[in-house]
Design a protein around this motif. Structure first.
Motif: not given
Length: 203
Positions: A19-35
């Motif tokens: 969850l830390i990885i998924a949330n970090h990718m969603a919040d700190y990169t240009e991605l809009d969502e993580v599935w």
């Protein structure tokens, strides 16, 4: 065009490291969502060690129910087994033509990407977001031949992300539960409650 990062895993069970990885990718990169793509059968893992597919899916849903940027998908449940990433990507691209899909993986998976079916095509067509991982001594030995792979190191579709590093695995959690240890802080509260109520991983 929506930008979605796909984070594949058996999530057996999903834990705070995922969850830390998924949330970090969603919040700190240009991605809009993580599935979070729940994998019913990984070609490199024995299916016998997994909880039933829909129980693991339910655990992921409970873990992310209040996060608007992280979703769960059972897309691979509908595809032929075993699940191969290249097939899942083709299916998702056809189902969501206005979405650009990327991959999220640990650096250990990146260095063994050559084992994946149609890995060159995956890397050519999709951005890969890579997070650091703490490797065991054996993992370091296994990956030695690939540490100097300049194609991977300099590939334009590979983006290294300085995400938090956690030495935590689902197998450690399963073994800890089986041994009677307290894992409440390694899982979210809803997941811990459900795992406890259902007596998962105790045998």
């Amino acid at each position: 065009m929506k930008r979605v990062g796909l984070y594949f895993g058996t999530f057996n069970p999903i834990h705070v490291g995922h969850l830390i990885i998924a949330n970090h990718m969603a919040d700190y990169t240009e991605l809009d969502e993580v599935w979070l793509i729940v994998t019913p059968q990984n070609p490199f893992k024995e299916k016998s060690s997994l909880l039933p597919d829909y129980q693991r899916l339910d655990l992921v849903r409970r873990a992310i129910e209040d996060n608007l940027k992280v979703r769960v998908s059972d897309v691979e449940f509908k595809l032929p087994k075993p699940s191969y990433t290249i097939n899942t990507l083709a299916y998702l691209k056809e189902a969501h033509p206005s979405t650009k899909f990327s991959l999220i993986m640990g650096e250990d998976n990146l260095r063994s990407l050559h084992k994946w079916k149609n890995s060159e095509q995956i890397l050519h067509d999709h951005t890969v977001y890579v997070y650091p991982r703490v490797l065991t001594i054996q993992e370091k030995e296994d990956l030695k031949p690939y540490r100097t792979n300049q194609l991977l190191a300099n590939h334009p579709n590979i983006k290294k992300v300085d995400a938090p590093v956690m030495k935590l695995s689902a197998s450690f959690i399963r073994n800890s539960i089986k041994a009677g240890h307290d894992v409440r802080y390694l899982l979210t509260e809803p997941v811990y409650k459900y795992v406890t109520e259902m007596n998962f991983y105790k045998k």
